[in-house]
Design an enzyme around this catalytic site. Structure first.
Site, short mmCIF file in Angstrom:
data_model
loop_
_atom_site.label_atom_id
_atom_site.label_comp_id
_atom_site.label_asym_id
_atom_site.label_seq_id
_atom_site.Cartn_x
_atom_site.Cartn_y
_atom_site.Cartn_z
N ARG A 151 -7.00 -0.91 -7.38
CA ARG A 151 -7.54 0.40 -6.24
C ARG A 151 -7.49 1.37 -7.45
O ARG A 151 -6.48 1.61 -7.90
CB ARG A 151 -6.40 0.25 -5.19
CG ARG A 151 -6.48 -0.66 -4.21
CD ARG A 151 -5.73 -0.52 -2.97
NE ARG A 151 -6.20 0.57 -2.07
CZ ARG A 151 -5.57 1.10 -0.84
NH1 ARG A 151 -4.43 0.97 -0.58
NH2 ARG A 151 -6.34 1.92 -0.21
N ARG A 161 0.87 -1.31 -0.01
CA ARG A 161 0.14 0.03 0.13
C ARG A 161 0.96 1.26 -0.12
O ARG A 161 2.11 1.18 0.16
CB ARG A 161 -0.92 -0.10 1.27
CG ARG A 161 -0.06 -0.38 2.53
CD ARG A 161 -0.58 0.22 3.87
NE ARG A 161 -0.46 1.65 3.80
CZ ARG A 161 0.64 2.37 3.77
NH1 ARG A 161 1.76 2.00 3.93
NH2 ARG A 161 0.42 3.76 3.77
N GLY A 162 0.11 2.44 -0.22
CA GLY A 162 0.83 3.62 -0.36
C GLY A 162 1.14 3.98 -1.72
O GLY A 162 1.57 2.95 -2.71
N ALA A 163 1.02 5.24 -1.95
CA ALA A 163 1.02 5.54 -3.47
C ALA A 163 2.37 4.99 -4.39
O ALA A 163 2.14 4.32 -5.25
CB ALA A 163 0.72 6.98 -3.82
N ASP A 193 -2.30 10.65 -2.51
CA ASP A 193 -2.48 9.48 -3.54
C ASP A 193 -2.78 9.80 -4.86
O ASP A 193 -2.53 9.22 -5.98
CB ASP A 193 -3.85 8.67 -2.92
CG ASP A 193 -3.46 7.71 -1.86
OD1 ASP A 193 -3.48 8.34 -0.78
OD2 ASP A 193 -2.74 6.77 -2.10
N GLN A 204 -2.93 2.58 9.84
CA GLN A 204 -1.72 2.53 9.30
C GLN A 204 -0.70 3.66 10.11
O GLN A 204 0.37 3.44 9.94
CB GLN A 204 -1.59 3.47 7.87
CG GLN A 204 -2.30 2.29 6.86
CD GLN A 204 -3.81 2.58 6.52
OE1 GLN A 204 -4.63 2.98 7.63
NE2 GLN A 204 -4.42 2.17 5.56
N ASN A 232 -5.99 11.98 -0.11
CA ASN A 232 -4.81 11.27 0.84
C ASN A 232 -6.13 10.54 1.69
O ASN A 232 -7.07 10.85 1.85
CB ASN A 232 -3.91 12.41 1.43
CG ASN A 232 -2.97 11.37 2.01
OD1 ASN A 232 -2.18 10.51 1.41
ND2 ASN A 232 -2.70 11.93 3.18
N LYS A 233 -5.24 9.93 2.81
CA LYS A 233 -6.01 9.18 3.52
C LYS A 233 -7.31 10.04 4.21
O LYS A 233 -6.61 10.99 4.64
CB LYS A 233 -4.99 8.54 4.64
CG LYS A 233 -5.57 7.67 5.59
CD LYS A 233 -6.10 6.40 5.27
CE LYS A 233 -5.50 5.71 4.13
NZ LYS A 233 -6.46 4.81 3.58
O1 MRU Z 1 -4.82 2.99 1.90
P1 MRU Z 1 -3.18 3.30 1.97
O2 MRU Z 1 -2.81 2.86 3.08
O3 MRU Z 1 -2.63 2.83 0.67
O4 MRU Z 1 -3.17 4.94 1.97
C1 MRU Z 1 -2.07 5.76 1.91
C2 MRU Z 1 -1.98 7.10 1.83
O5 MRU Z 1 -3.19 7.56 2.05
C3 MRU Z 1 -0.72 7.53 1.92
O6 MRU Z 1 -0.79 8.63 2.73
C4 MRU Z 1 -0.40 8.01 0.33
O7 MRU Z 1 -0.55 6.70 -0.44
C5 MRU Z 1 0.87 8.54 0.09
S1 MRU Z 1 2.14 7.28 0.52
C6 MRU Z 1 3.82 8.00 0.52
#
Ligand code: MRU
Length: 343
Positions: free
Chosen positions: A90, A54-56, A241, A200, A251-252
């Site tokens: 996703r 996970r994470g962009a 994201d 997270q 973002n989250k």
């Molecule tokens: O659902 P996730 O855990 O994939 O969400 C991640 C985030 O929102 C992060 O802040 C984003 O991807 C940036 S990661 C460097």
């Protein structure tokens, strides 16, 4: 992987392992350090959807390595559907589709099985570019904080979700800036929002910070606005994201509330609110935040924690995984190449 600056305290969450993809299963952290040997597209799509990876930026690399896996393991007639499934695993992080497209372009350049080497090379080049981008963002973000907060010797930062090495192969985005400030000896502490529903912040960011030995405190998400309002935070740093053409940023979930608190909770003294993201998260084809697709996840993630119900059976829940912060609330977007501002 370790270097003089101490990087490598967090293992790479994703890599190519000769003929398959190796993932650190982030759903098992912080209790267990378990690697998954991913040999099929079905397993990779499932790992992406349940947030094992996970994470962009890490999703971008997963997408690109996924194309390499497809052309390595599947007969050519099945490539297109495998690539489409990966791309759609996703919806919000632009990096996933972009990573898939980047590697899949090699299929047009080198038709048939001769594409294998160049698909893998493109995927590994993306991995290396994201690592380099993390280093550049860390330095630029830290310098920006020292510039806008000249009176603070040691900084009190606040962040949400996980934007560290786990989210980006190495180092990270917003958390890479925190790490830089820490390594510069200028971090008083970082406040980490736990980041319900999947935690997270509590599970992953707290784990990374513990591994570096950095000073931090974990809070429930609802405590953030009050702490910002009390003057306990010098700057808020978040990842992204997808960043639309006008600067609106997905973002989250919970990020928008932090931006509102940063702007308004301390009357007359807005707290700087920075988005830190690589250029690969900028999406000029999406005009604004209203056009960003926000992933809706299962309500079960809200009504339970680690599988234990916390609401009466049958409780309905809304579970948007992200929210969109309007560009007007963002002090600056720190990328690996520049700092973008809306004014
Ligand atoms: O659902 P996730 O855990 O994939 O969400 C991640 C985030 O929102 C992060 O802040 C984003 O991807 C940036 S990661 C460097």
């Amino acid at each position: 992987m370790d270097d003089a600056a101490g990087h490598g305290t967090v293992p790479r969450p994703i890599d190519w392992a000769g003929d398959h993809v190796r993932l650190l299963d982030q759903t098992r952290l912080p209790q267990d350090l378990v690697f998954l040997e991913i040999t099929t597209i079905e397993a990779l799509v499932e790992a992406i959807q349940r947030l094992a990876v996970r994470g962009a930026p890490a999703l971008g690399v997963a997408g690109a390595l996924g194309v390499a896996l497809a052309v390595t393991t599947l007969p050519e007639p099945e490539w297109a559907s495998a690539i489409a499934r990966l791309r759609a695993a996703r919806p919000t992080a632009v990096n996933l589709a972009r990573g898939v497209d980047l590697a899949a372009r090699e299929l047009d350049r080198h038709p048939g099985e001769s594409c294998r080497g160049s698909v893998l090379a493109a995927a590994l080049a993306l991995r290396d570019a994201e690592i380099a981008a993390s280093t550049a963002m860390a330095r630029r973000g830290a310098e920006e904080l020292y510039r806008v907060l000249p009176d603070r010797d040691r900084l009190r930062l606040l962040t949400v979700c996980n934007t560290g090495a786990l989210a980006a192969v190495e180092r990270g985005t917003a958390l890479a800036v925190v790490e830089q400030v820490f390594r510069d000896g200028r971090l008083e502490r970082v406040i980490v929002c736990e980041t319900r529903p999947l935690l997270q912040g509590a599970r992953l960011t707290a784990w990374e910070l513990t591994r570096w030995g950095a000073p931090f405190e974990l809070i429930v998400d609802a405590a953030a606005a009050g702490l910002i309002g009390s003057g306990a935070v010098d700057a808020v740093l978040v990842g992204a994201d997808r960043i639309a053409a006008n600067g609106d940023t997905a973002n989250k979930v919970g990020t928008f509330s932090l931006a509102l608190a940063a702007r308004y909770a301390c009357p007359g003294r807005p707290v700087p609110f920075y988005v830190v993201a690589p250029e690969s998260t900028l999406d000029p084809t999406t005009p604004d935040g209203a056009a960003i697709v926000v992933e809706e996840r299962s309500g079960a993630e809200v009504t339970s924690v680690h599988g234990i119900p916390i609401a009466p059976a049958g409780t309905a829940a809304l579970n948007p995984a992200f929210d969109v912060t309007p560009t007007a609330l963002i002090t600056g977007i720190v990328t690996d190449r520049r700092i973008l501002t809306s004014s």
